[in-house]
Enzyme design. Sequence first.
Site, PDB file in Angstrom:
ATOM      1  N   GLU A 132       1.497   0.289  -4.909  1.00 44.59           N
ATOM      2  CA  GLU A 132       1.042   1.560  -5.446  1.00 44.59           C
ATOM      3  C   GLU A 132       2.264   2.471  -5.594  1.00 44.59           C
ATOM      4  O   GLU A 132       2.908   2.805  -4.600  1.00 44.59           O
ATOM      5  CB  GLU A 132       0.027   2.214  -4.508  1.00 44.59           C
ATOM      6  N   ASP A 144       0.839  -1.185   0.000  1.00 42.71           N
ATOM      7  CA  ASP A 144       0.000   0.000   0.000  1.00 42.71           C
ATOM      8  C   ASP A 144       0.887   1.253   0.000  1.00 42.71           C
ATOM      9  O   ASP A 144       1.872   1.316   0.756  1.00 42.71           O
ATOM     10  CB  ASP A 144      -0.870  -0.020   1.263  1.00 42.71           C
TER      11      ASP A 144
END
Length: 680
Positions: free
Chosen positions: A377, A348
């Site tokens: 990400e 993340d």
Amino acid sequence: MKKLIVLMAAVALIGCEVSKPHYESVNDYPVKSGSVQEVVYTPARTQFSLWSPNADSVRLSLYDAGEGGEPVYTQWLKRQKDGSWQGEVTGDWQGKFYTFRVWDPTMQYEAEETPGIFATAVGVNGRRGAIIDMRSTNPEGWSSDRRPAMEKVADAIIYELHHRDYSIHPSSGVEHRGKFLALTEHGTQSPEGLATGIDHLVELGVTHVQILPSYDYGSIDETRLADNRYNWGYDPVNYNVPEGGYSTDPYDPASRIREFKQMIQALHNAGIRVVLDVVYNHTYDVAHANFTQTAPGYFYRTREDGSLGNASGCGNETASERPMMRKFMMESVRWWVEEYHIDGFRFDLMAIHDVPTMNAIREMLNEIDPTILLYGEGWAAETPQLDEALRPIKANCTDMPGIGAFSDELRDALRGPFYDDHVGAFLAGQPGNEQSIRFGIVGAIDHPQVDMTKVNYSQQPWALQPTQLISYVSCHDDMMLTDRLRASVKPLRGKQIADDELTRLDMLAQTVVLTSQGLPFLWNGEEIMRDKKGVHNSYCSPDSINAIDWSLKARNRRLCDYYAGLIALRKAHPAFRLGDAELVRDHLEFLDVSTDNVARDGKVTPDCVLAFRLKNHAGDDEWEDIVVLFNANRQAVQLDLPTDANYTAVVLDGKVNVEGLGNYKDHVRVPAQSAVILHN
Ligand code: CA
């Protein structure tokens, strides 16, 4: 009884106590030698070791329960040279709970008891660590559990799911709704008799599930599960323990561990690998965080004025570049691989970390198994307090071989930009997205037919290999594809587009995703036309928004079959997953759709037609030439075929059939808002 336990706890010191050194700053702290793990249990003794270099003293407390009550035993730990504090209790303490309390003069918050930063078992809500024998948590047959075979990373097809979304609705037919165990139940069905649960995943044919945060997080009160609260779980508390809210008994420390392992085992037995969504970039809060309560000031980045960095947008950002944070992350990843047999990691807000740490994790995983996936990400919510050159952003993926990133270029070229749900793109028939889609099709590599000046967001190819690109049109963030299409595609009549048009556009979108040379990624429920009633950020929305109603499967059977058909096609044909940049450049050729070879009636936007071929038995495919065509116009187009051979359609007008859906020579008609795939 209490006295007896205290007598059993004869103290045996480990090493000699040293005096406290002076540290100018946290950057001078030594790194803990050996493992970051804090508890070593044997039936004869339990050893404790907490890293807290600047503490004046550290006290261990042992309890009978995971919450409430007074300590049954306390002990002052002894300072060691490596910044850790050690102690030991003799006798068998299995089933008891422990905390540390740290007195550090730099602590800016109220000192609290903490299970430490690396608890591997905890009581309810993760407030206290638990002393257990990890071997006792292994389900039957665990020692022979193996990750399902996968030849190469390019073979991965990832399906993201949330435990509660996936099985909490009564229509799932699952017994352990919203729990880890839901994915262990075979034979579950929707009211219409269609497969749900793990059988649905098998039917769909995906190779990986990526599960939203499954470690212990803070936003759900595990003592009040009957309240049926919902959260995605991006609020980490204990990084190395499964979440109690998904277990059948959050008070029993072994329950969440055993049931999580049962889930992994069941998925592995079904041929599906498991990707863990990890959120090392921030914690639920700072004041109460185990990082703060263990070594205040060390684990978080600060700005020049001393205030906390906030690249996560959640009030803090961790400091992966500091040696103990890096070591923590590496050991945590290794823990999930070795103890839980996890097969991949989705980081993340990966861009908050640093390139050397991500590379160190990749190298460590390569030694275990190079097919373990690692991607994240390539962006942060706000600017991290770290030099841009060190950030694992997409543009730096060329410095991170074997580490992938989500492609917002492709996603937004298909559905529209993230900043406005009502703005459409290719799927809405908007021109100008062709090059960004090409960029996604080739997997973000350098390709002579991708004009980087016309690609959104990125000015340069950012992948060394196509498998570094995660190809997707929707995930848990933002609207469901269904909601987004309703919000952004102008209806021909009425207030929103008709269901038939919605289905066609959904199929078209995922055909792009599943024919990309990147790793395709699907969000749970898209295949049965689930929506979230237009909610853009459903992280704490109730089940009425997030739960998947499995009756939708019967209503959208054609769509679901189309997804499964495309997945089977990709798995059967190596041309769609070449896995190598040179092979993609040699074999993937975009076809000219801008000039005379597309017949139009004047209403068609050429930019909304895109075609490519995978030529010369790409990847040793049995098919010599594969042609893939996308038409986002509301009118059919006719397109010339690249050779004079006879072609067989295998994807046409919302159907997939490798046996053939008709033969074509010279040209093919691509129906409105649809994809066609042919081969010769
Ligand atoms: Ca929790």
